[in-house]
Design a protein around this motif. Structure first.
Motif, mmCIF file in Angstrom:
data_model
loop_
_atom_site.group_PDB
_atom_site.id
_atom_site.type_symbol
_atom_site.label_atom_id
_atom_site.label_comp_id
_atom_site.label_asym_id
_atom_site.label_seq_id
_atom_site.Cartn_x
_atom_site.Cartn_y
_atom_site.Cartn_z
ATOM 1 N N LYS A 8 56.890 33.408 21.984
ATOM 2 C CA LYS A 8 58.208 33.584 21.371
ATOM 3 C C LYS A 8 58.666 35.027 21.576
ATOM 4 O O LYS A 8 57.901 35.963 21.397
ATOM 5 C CB LYS A 8 58.135 33.272 19.886
ATOM 6 C CG LYS A 8 59.467 33.407 19.188
ATOM 7 C CD LYS A 8 59.396 32.845 17.803
ATOM 8 C CE LYS A 8 60.635 33.086 16.973
ATOM 9 N NZ LYS A 8 61.894 33.189 17.586
ATOM 10 N N LYS A 9 59.910 35.175 21.974
ATOM 11 C CA LYS A 9 60.448 36.513 22.214
ATOM 12 C C LYS A 9 60.680 37.221 20.888
ATOM 13 O O LYS A 9 61.112 36.616 19.910
ATOM 14 C CB LYS A 9 61.774 36.423 22.964
ATOM 15 C CG LYS A 9 61.611 35.983 24.391
ATOM 16 C CD LYS A 9 62.933 36.066 25.119
ATOM 17 C CE LYS A 9 62.707 35.664 26.561
ATOM 18 N NZ LYS A 9 63.854 35.983 27.392
ATOM 19 N N LEU A 10 60.406 38.512 20.865
ATOM 20 C CA LEU A 10 60.698 39.325 19.688
ATOM 21 C C LEU A 10 62.084 39.956 19.795
ATOM 22 O O LEU A 10 62.728 40.224 18.791
ATOM 23 C CB LEU A 10 59.646 40.417 19.525
ATOM 24 C CG LEU A 10 58.218 39.920 19.275
ATOM 25 C CD1 LEU A 10 57.248 41.091 19.210
ATOM 26 C CD2 LEU A 10 58.168 39.111 17.992
ATOM 27 N N PHE A 11 62.529 40.189 21.024
ATOM 28 C CA PHE A 11 63.836 40.779 21.275
ATOM 29 C C PHE A 11 64.515 40.042 22.414
ATOM 30 O O PHE A 11 63.860 39.517 23.301
ATOM 31 C CB PHE A 11 63.702 42.261 21.669
ATOM 32 C CG PHE A 11 63.222 43.126 20.552
ATOM 33 C CD1 PHE A 11 64.116 43.687 19.659
ATOM 34 C CD2 PHE A 11 61.876 43.382 20.393
ATOM 35 C CE1 PHE A 11 63.671 44.482 18.623
ATOM 36 C CE2 PHE A 11 61.417 44.175 19.358
ATOM 37 C CZ PHE A 11 62.318 44.726 18.467
ATOM 38 N N GLU A 16 71.150 37.826 26.985
ATOM 39 C CA GLU A 16 70.473 36.644 26.436
ATOM 40 C C GLU A 16 71.046 36.259 25.078
ATOM 41 O O GLU A 16 71.301 35.083 24.808
ATOM 42 C CB GLU A 16 68.969 36.906 26.303
ATOM 43 C CG GLU A 16 68.233 36.994 27.616
ATOM 44 C CD GLU A 16 66.802 37.473 27.451
ATOM 45 O OE1 GLU A 16 65.961 37.041 28.277
ATOM 46 O OE2 GLU A 16 66.511 38.275 26.532
ATOM 47 N N ALA A 17 71.261 37.262 24.222
ATOM 48 C CA ALA A 17 71.819 36.993 22.893
ATOM 49 C C ALA A 17 73.221 36.396 23.004
ATOM 50 O O ALA A 17 73.564 35.465 22.270
ATOM 51 C CB ALA A 17 71.848 38.267 22.063
ATOM 52 N N ARG A 43 67.445 54.457 24.504
ATOM 53 C CA ARG A 43 68.246 55.303 25.391
ATOM 54 C C ARG A 43 69.637 54.719 25.551
ATOM 55 O O ARG A 43 70.408 54.745 24.628
ATOM 56 C CB ARG A 43 67.556 55.540 26.717
ATOM 57 C CG ARG A 43 66.295 56.357 26.559
ATOM 58 C CD ARG A 43 65.731 56.768 27.885
ATOM 59 N NE ARG A 43 64.583 57.627 27.655
ATOM 60 C CZ ARG A 43 64.434 58.780 28.233
ATOM 61 N NH1 ARG A 43 65.318 59.222 29.087
ATOM 62 N NH2 ARG A 43 63.368 59.497 27.976
ATOM 63 N N THR A 44 69.962 54.159 26.697
ATOM 64 C CA THR A 44 71.308 53.613 26.909
ATOM 65 C C THR A 44 71.349 52.095 26.814
ATOM 66 O O THR A 44 72.386 51.500 27.059
ATOM 67 C CB THR A 44 71.838 54.027 28.292
ATOM 68 O OG1 THR A 44 70.967 53.508 29.298
ATOM 69 C CG2 THR A 44 71.921 55.536 28.417
ATOM 70 N N ARG A 45 70.247 51.494 26.446
ATOM 71 C CA ARG A 45 70.152 50.031 26.433
ATOM 72 C C ARG A 45 69.952 49.523 25.008
ATOM 73 O O ARG A 45 69.266 50.141 24.206
ATOM 74 C CB ARG A 45 68.977 49.615 27.307
ATOM 75 C CG ARG A 45 68.817 48.166 27.489
ATOM 76 C CD ARG A 45 67.627 47.894 28.381
ATOM 77 N NE ARG A 45 67.335 46.489 28.350
ATOM 78 C CZ ARG A 45 67.231 45.745 29.412
ATOM 79 N NH1 ARG A 45 67.361 46.282 30.597
ATOM 80 N NH2 ARG A 45 66.957 44.469 29.315
ATOM 81 N N TYR A 46 70.550 48.387 24.712
ATOM 82 C CA TYR A 46 70.372 47.743 23.415
ATOM 83 C C TYR A 46 69.573 46.461 23.588
ATOM 84 O O TYR A 46 69.741 45.749 24.587
ATOM 85 C CB TYR A 46 71.722 47.360 22.801
ATOM 86 C CG TYR A 46 72.535 48.532 22.346
ATOM 87 C CD1 TYR A 46 72.305 49.127 21.115
ATOM 88 C CD2 TYR A 46 73.562 49.039 23.140
ATOM 89 C CE1 TYR A 46 73.066 50.200 20.681
ATOM 90 C CE2 TYR A 46 74.321 50.103 22.720
ATOM 91 C CZ TYR A 46 74.073 50.681 21.491
ATOM 92 O OH TYR A 46 74.826 51.746 21.071
ATOM 93 N N VAL A 47 68.737 46.175 22.610
ATOM 94 C CA VAL A 47 68.082 44.871 22.525
ATOM 95 C C VAL A 47 68.332 44.337 21.122
ATOM 96 O O VAL A 47 68.469 45.094 20.158
ATOM 97 C CB VAL A 47 66.565 44.932 22.836
ATOM 98 C CG1 VAL A 47 66.326 45.255 24.300
ATOM 99 C CG2 VAL A 47 65.859 45.918 21.942
ATOM 100 N N ALA A 52 66.957 38.605 13.954
ATOM 101 C CA ALA A 52 68.352 38.716 13.527
ATOM 102 C C ALA A 52 69.129 37.452 13.868
ATOM 103 O O ALA A 52 69.927 36.966 13.068
ATOM 104 C CB ALA A 52 69.005 39.929 14.175
ATOM 105 N N ILE A 53 68.884 36.925 15.047
ATOM 106 C CA ILE A 53 69.563 35.684 15.437
ATOM 107 C C ILE A 53 69.050 34.527 14.593
ATOM 108 O O ILE A 53 69.837 33.696 14.119
ATOM 109 C CB ILE A 53 69.397 35.427 16.949
ATOM 110 C CG1 ILE A 53 70.174 36.507 17.704
ATOM 111 C CG2 ILE A 53 69.868 34.025 17.324
ATOM 112 C CD1 ILE A 53 70.117 36.443 19.177
#
Length: 92
Positions: A8-11, A16-17, A43-47, A52-53
Motif C-alpha cells: 500500500k502506498k503511503l504517499f 496520482e492523487a 524541495r520543489t515537489r509535493y506528495v 489524507a485521501i
C-alpha cells in the motif's frame, strides 16, 4: 490502484492523487497552495499522504452528502489562527 503484490502506498504524487479524485493536477496544486489540502513538500515537489485521501473519502461517506473543501479550509485556518493567538498569549 494497488495489485495484490504491491505494498500500500503511503504517499501519492500530485498526478496520482488527481487521478484518484478525478480532478486536474492544477486543482490539487491550487488546493495545496490555499492550505486546503494536505501535502508534504520536498524541495520543489509535493506528495500527498495516502491517509489524507482515505480520510477525505471516509468523511464524505460518513456525512452522506457533499463535502465542502472551502468550508474545511476556512475552519482549518480559523483553528490555526486560534492556536497561534493562544501561543502568543502564553509566551510571557
Amino acid at each position: 490502484m494497488n495489485t495484490a503484490d504491491e505494498p500500500k502506498k503511503l504517499f501519492y504524487t500530485v498526478a496520482e492523487a488527481s487521478r484518484l479524485l478525478r480532478v486536474t493536477p492544477s486543482t490539487i496544486y491550487r488546493s495545496i497552495q490555499e492550505d486546503a489540502f494536505p501535502a508534504v513538500r520536498l524541495r520543489t515537489r509535493y506528495v500527498v499522504p495516502a491517509a489524507a485521501i482515505d480520510q477525505l473519502i471516509a468523511r464524505v461517506v460518513e456525512s452522506g452528502g457533499v463535502l465542502d473543501i472551502a468550508e474545511m479550509t476556512r475552519q482549518r485556518r480559523e483553528e490555526k489562527e486560534f492556536e497561534q493567538r493562544q501561543r502568543r498569549g502564553n509566551s510571557w
